[in-house]
Design an enzyme around this catalytic site. Structure first.
Site, PDB file in Angstrom:
ATOM      1  N   LYS A  44       0.815  -1.211   0.000  1.00 42.11           N
ATOM      2  CA  LYS A  44       0.000   0.000   0.000  1.00 42.11           C
ATOM      3  C   LYS A  44       0.854   1.268   0.000  1.00 42.11           C
ATOM      4  O   LYS A  44       2.056   1.248   0.255  1.00 42.11           O
ATOM      5  CB  LYS A  44      -0.973  -0.017   1.180  1.00 42.11           C
ATOM      6  N   ARG A  62      -3.721 -10.302   4.609  1.00 44.44           N
ATOM      7  CA  ARG A  62      -4.285 -10.222   3.253  1.00 44.44           C
ATOM      8  C   ARG A  62      -3.189  -9.666   2.356  1.00 44.44           C
ATOM      9  O   ARG A  62      -2.748  -8.533   2.522  1.00 44.44           O
ATOM     10  CB  ARG A  62      -5.514  -9.323   3.232  1.00 44.44           C
TER      11      ARG A  62
END
Length: 280
Positions: A226, A260
Site C-alpha cells: 500500500k 491479506r
C-alpha cells in the site's frame, strides 16, 4: 506470541484454525487496482489460484470493485459479472478452496456465497449497504468487518482523528454490537489500513494493533504494497515487497491472525519465522 481468544472460523462446516496465522491471497478482477500484478483475467485465474494455494494461502480473496482513491464506480451487476465466473472457475479446479468475496454490496455477497464462496470481506463494515448485516446473518458465513469512513471516493477527506487507534476501536465496537445482535458469530476485525487514514496514522495504528485483542476476535491486516509503504520509501508499489514483509512481521508480532497479501510465499515465510519466536 500473542494469541486471540477465538481460534477458529466455521467456513461451510470446515473449521479453520487460526492458532497459526493464515494468509489470504488477493485476486482482483478489475482493470484499475493499484497493484497491476494482483489483477487477474478469467484465462489466468486457475494458474494464479494454483500458485497461491501451493504457496500456502488459506483463503483466496476475489474482488471486482477497485477501492483505490479515484477508481471508477461500477454497478452491482457489473461487479457480480466480474467475480462470479472467477469463483466458479476456481472451485471447479480446486473444490476445497476457501474463497472470500471482497465486496461492500449485499447483493454481490449473496450471489458469491451461493456460487460457493465461504467468507464475506466488506471494506465498508456494513456502512454502505443497509442490508449487508442481515444478509450475512441469513447466509451464516464468517464476515470481515473493516473500518471505513465515507466511501472509497471520499474516504481520504475523512482522515481526521484525535487518536486513530481509539477511534477505530470505538467505531468497530459499535458495528460489532449490531452484528452480535443478529446472531453473527464468526467476525474478523480489519482496522482498514489506508482507508480514511494517512500514512502516519497507519503506522500509529499498526504499533497499537495489540489493543484490538480486547475484542477477543481475529484481526486481519491488509497493508500489502500500500501507499504507506512505497511513499514512505520513495519507491513504487512494484518495489514494495520488502517493505510489505517488514510491516507484516510487525503485524504478526502485534497479534494479527490473517494477512491479506499480494505475495503469498513471502507472507507464509514471515509467519513461519515469527512463530519460532518466544517472548517471556
Amino acid at each position: 506470541m500473542p494469541k486471540v481468544t477465538k481460534k477458529t472460523l466455521n467456513c461451510r462446516g470446515r473449521l479453520v484454525d487460526l492458532r497459526t496465522p493464515a494468509v489470504m491471497g488477493i485476486l482482483n478482477v478489475t482493470p484499475d487496482s493499484f497493484f497491476a500484478d494482483s489483477r487477474v483475467t478469467l484465462e489466468k485465474t486457475v494458474e494464479v489460484a494454483r500458485k497461491m494455494l501451493d504457496e500456502g494461502a488459506t483463503f483466496l480473496d476475489i474482488g471486482g470493485y477497485s477501492t483505490r482513491p479515484s477508481a471508477a464506480d461500477i454497478s452491482p451487476t457489473e461487479e457480480a459479472d466480474r467475480v462470479l465466473p472467477i469463483i466458479e472457475q476456481i472451485l471447479a479446479a480446486f473444490p476445497n478452496a476457501l474463497i472470500s468475496i471482497d465486496t461492500f454490496r449485499a447483493s454481490v455477497a449473496r450471489q458469491a456465497i451461493e456460487a460457493g464462496a465461504s467468507l464475506i470481506n466488506d471494506v465498508a463494515g456494513g456502512t454502505l449497504d443497509a442490508v449487508m448485516f442481515e444478509t450475512v446473518a441469513a447466509l451464516g458465513v464468517p464476515y470481515v468487518l473493516m473500518h471505513l469512513r465515507g466511501t472509497p471516493q471520499t474516504m481520504q477527506s475523512l482522515a481526521s482523528y484525535e487518536n486513530v487507534a481509539t477511534e477505530v476501536i470505538d467505531e468497530l465496537a459499535e458495528r460489532l454490537v449490531m452484528l452480535r445482535s443478529l446472531g453473527i458469530k464468526d467476525v474478523i476485525l480489519d482496522p482498514g489500513f489506508g482507508f480514511a487514514k494517512t500514512p502516519s496514522q497507519n503506522f500509529f495504528l499498526l504499533t497499537h494493533l495489540r489493543e484490538f485483542a480486547l475484542f477477543d476476535e481475529p484481526v486481519l491486516v491488509g497493508i500489502s504494497r500500500k501507499t504507506t509503504i512505497w511513499k514512505t520509501l520513495n519507491i513504487s508499489a512494484d518495489e514494495s515487497l520488502n517493505g510489505t514483509t517488514v510491516l507484516h512481521t510487525v503485524a504478526l508480532l502485534q497479534g494479527a491472525s490473517i494477512l491479506r497479501v499480494h505475495d503469498v510465499r513471502e507472507a507464509v515465510e514471515a509467519i513461519k519465522l515469527t512463530q519460532q519466536l518466544t517472548f517471556f
